[in-house]
Design a protein around this motif. Structure first.
Motif, PDB file in Angstrom:
ATOM      1  N   THR A  38      48.205  16.480 -12.373  1.00 19.13           N
ATOM      2  CA  THR A  38      48.160  17.177 -11.085  1.00 19.13           C
ATOM      3  C   THR A  38      49.274  16.677 -10.189  1.00 19.13           C
ATOM      4  N   ILE A  39      49.940  17.613  -9.508  1.00 15.82           N
ATOM      5  CA  ILE A  39      50.907  17.291  -8.458  1.00 15.82           C
ATOM      6  C   ILE A  39      50.335  17.806  -7.153  1.00 15.82           C
ATOM      7  N   ARG A  40      50.283  16.914  -6.148  1.00 15.37           N
ATOM      8  CA  ARG A  40      49.751  17.280  -4.829  1.00 15.37           C
ATOM      9  C   ARG A  40      50.773  16.994  -3.739  1.00 15.37           C
ATOM     10  N   SER A  41      50.573  17.665  -2.612  1.00 13.07           N
ATOM     11  CA  SER A  41      51.402  17.426  -1.434  1.00 13.07           C
ATOM     12  C   SER A  41      51.135  16.025  -0.897  1.00 13.07           C
ATOM     13  N   PRO A  42      52.032  15.496  -0.048  1.00 11.33           N
ATOM     14  CA  PRO A  42      51.833  14.144   0.483  1.00 11.33           C
ATOM     15  C   PRO A  42      50.494  13.932   1.186  1.00 11.33           C
ATOM     16  N   SER A  43      49.972  14.962   1.804  1.00 11.71           N
ATOM     17  CA  SER A  43      48.678  14.837   2.479  1.00 11.71           C
ATOM     18  C   SER A  43      47.516  14.912   1.488  1.00 11.71           C
ATOM     19  N   LEU A  44      47.823  15.236   0.234  1.00 17.58           N
ATOM     20  CA  LEU A  44      46.854  15.436  -0.849  1.00 17.58           C
ATOM     21  C   LEU A  44      45.971  16.657  -0.625  1.00 17.58           C
ATOM     22  N   ALA A  45      46.315  17.455   0.381  1.00 16.03           N
ATOM     23  CA  ALA A  45      45.514  18.640   0.701  1.00 16.03           C
ATOM     24  C   ALA A  45      45.821  19.810  -0.235  1.00 16.03           C
ATOM     25  N   ASN A  46      47.066  19.936  -0.683  1.00 19.15           N
ATOM     26  CA  ASN A  46      47.467  21.097  -1.469  1.00 19.15           C
ATOM     27  C   ASN A  46      47.852  20.701  -2.886  1.00 19.15           C
ATOM     28  N   VAL A  47      47.289  21.398  -3.846  1.00 16.79           N
ATOM     29  CA  VAL A  47      47.678  21.211  -5.239  1.00 16.79           C
ATOM     30  C   VAL A  47      48.921  22.066  -5.482  1.00 16.79           C
ATOM     31  N   ILE A  48      49.977  21.444  -5.974  1.00 12.47           N
ATOM     32  CA  ILE A  48      51.222  22.145  -6.259  1.00 12.47           C
ATOM     33  C   ILE A  48      51.233  22.642  -7.704  1.00 12.47           C
ATOM     34  N   VAL A  49      50.835  21.784  -8.636  1.00 13.46           N
ATOM     35  CA  VAL A  49      50.823  22.107 -10.074  1.00 13.46           C
ATOM     36  C   VAL A  49      49.645  21.394 -10.722  1.00 13.46           C
ATOM     37  N   THR A  50      48.988  22.077 -11.654  1.00 11.05           N
ATOM     38  CA  THR A  50      47.975  21.451 -12.504  1.00 11.05           C
ATOM     39  C   THR A  50      48.237  21.873 -13.943  1.00 11.05           C
ATOM     40  N   LYS A  51      48.230  20.895 -14.837  1.00 14.31           N
ATOM     41  CA  LYS A  51      48.369  21.140 -16.274  1.00 14.31           C
ATOM     42  C   LYS A  51      47.207  20.455 -16.976  1.00 14.31           C
ATOM     43  N   THR A  52      46.736  21.056 -18.066  1.00 15.44           N
ATOM     44  CA  THR A  52      45.630  20.475 -18.830  1.00 15.44           C
ATOM     45  C   THR A  52      46.003  20.411 -20.308  1.00 15.44           C
ATOM     46  N   LEU A  53      45.235  19.652 -21.052  1.00 10.56           N
ATOM     47  CA  LEU A  53      45.463  19.507 -22.486  1.00 10.56           C
ATOM     48  C   LEU A  53      45.387  20.891 -23.131  1.00 10.56           C
ATOM     49  N   GLY A  54      46.442  21.270 -23.812  1.00  7.92           N
ATOM     50  CA  GLY A  54      46.511  22.591 -24.428  1.00  7.92           C
ATOM     51  C   GLY A  54      47.122  23.650 -23.536  1.00  7.92           C
ATOM     52  N   ALA A  55      47.273  23.362 -22.258  1.00  5.63           N
ATOM     53  CA  ALA A  55      47.863  24.298 -21.291  1.00  5.63           C
ATOM     54  C   ALA A  55      48.893  23.543 -20.444  1.00  5.63           C
ATOM     55  N   GLY A  56      49.979  23.136 -21.125  1.00  4.59           N
ATOM     56  CA  GLY A  56      51.029  22.396 -20.449  1.00  4.59           C
ATOM     57  C   GLY A  56      51.073  20.926 -20.831  1.00  4.59           C
ATOM     58  N   ILE A  57      49.994  20.428 -21.458  1.00  2.00           N
ATOM     59  CA  ILE A  57      49.955  19.048 -21.948  1.00  2.00           C
ATOM     60  C   ILE A  57      49.699  19.076 -23.445  1.00  2.00           C
ATOM     61  N   THR A  58      50.535  18.343 -24.184  1.00  4.06           N
ATOM     62  CA  THR A  58      50.296  18.143 -25.606  1.00  4.06           C
ATOM     63  C   THR A  58      50.135  16.650 -25.860  1.00  4.06           C
ATOM     64  N   GLN A  59      49.413  16.312 -26.924  1.00  4.25           N
ATOM     65  CA  GLN A  59      49.218  14.912 -27.286  1.00  4.25           C
ATOM     66  C   GLN A  59      49.611  14.719 -28.741  1.00  4.25           C
ATOM     67  N   ASP A  60      50.303  13.605 -29.012  1.00  4.93           N
ATOM     68  CA  ASP A  60      50.597  13.200 -30.379  1.00  4.93           C
ATOM     69  C   ASP A  60      50.309  11.716 -30.511  1.00  4.93           C
ATOM     70  N   GLU A  61      50.755  11.098 -31.606  1.00  2.59           N
ATOM     71  CA  GLU A  61      50.422   9.687 -31.840  1.00  2.59           C
ATOM     72  C   GLU A  61      51.057   8.740 -30.821  1.00  2.59           C
ATOM     73  N   ASP A  62      52.076   9.195 -30.091  1.00  5.55           N
ATOM     74  CA  ASP A  62      52.744   8.336 -29.099  1.00  5.55           C
ATOM     75  C   ASP A  62      52.209   8.505 -27.685  1.00  5.55           C
ATOM     76  N   GLY A  63      51.504   9.582 -27.426  1.00  2.00           N
ATOM     77  CA  GLY A  63      50.982   9.808 -26.074  1.00  2.00           C
ATOM     78  C   GLY A  63      50.984  11.276 -25.706  1.00  2.00           C
ATOM     79  N   PHE A  64      51.350  11.544 -24.462  1.00  2.73           N
ATOM     80  CA  PHE A  64      51.291  12.898 -23.917  1.00  2.73           C
ATOM     81  C   PHE A  64      52.672  13.390 -23.523  1.00  2.73           C
ATOM     82  N   GLN A  65      52.864  14.695 -23.635  1.00  2.00           N
ATOM     83  CA  GLN A  65      54.034  15.357 -23.088  1.00  2.00           C
ATOM     84  C   GLN A  65      53.515  16.399 -22.102  1.00  2.00           C
TER      85      GLN A  65
END
Length: 108
Positions: free
Chosen positions: A33-60
């Motif tokens: 998740t990326i939020r504004s400095p006030s933490l009030a607004n979500v700028i971007v959200t990614k989830t596993l399988g939807a913008g996040i991939t995992q392999d043996e080394d970690g996450f992309q």
């Protein structure tokens, strides 16, 4: 329980970026998740399988150009975190810190 790692990220507005995060372990979900400095607004959200991939080394985590192209062309300092739900049922933030989104020159 893993410790949290603070890492500064940089990217350009409107560009595609892939960030790699080292992690070893079994998870049932991951959220970036990326939020504004006030933490009030979500700028971007990614989830596993939807913008996040995992392999043996970690996450992309992949930011698509459309994730940031709508921002005003100026320097932005937001905050992000990468949180996982482990197979044991523990919710853990494994990375967090500032993300600087710089204005692009070509399409400013």
């Amino acid at each position: 329980m893993a410790g949290i790692t603070s890492t500064r990220l940089n990217c350009l507005r409107g560009d595609t970026h892939t960030f790699a995060f080292a992690y070893i372990g079994v998870v049932t979900s991951a959220t970036f998740t990326i939020r504004s400095p006030s933490l009030a607004n979500v700028i971007v959200t990614k989830t596993l399988g939807a913008g996040i991939t995992q392999d043996e080394d970690g996450f992309q985590v992949r930011l698509e150009s459309y994730d940031t192209s709508g921002l005003v062309p100026a320097l932005h300092c937001f905050y992000y975190d990468l949180e996982v739900l482990t197979a044991a049922g523990d919710t853990t933030t494994i990375f967090s810190g500032p993300i600087y989104i710089f204005p692009d020159v070509t399409y400013a």
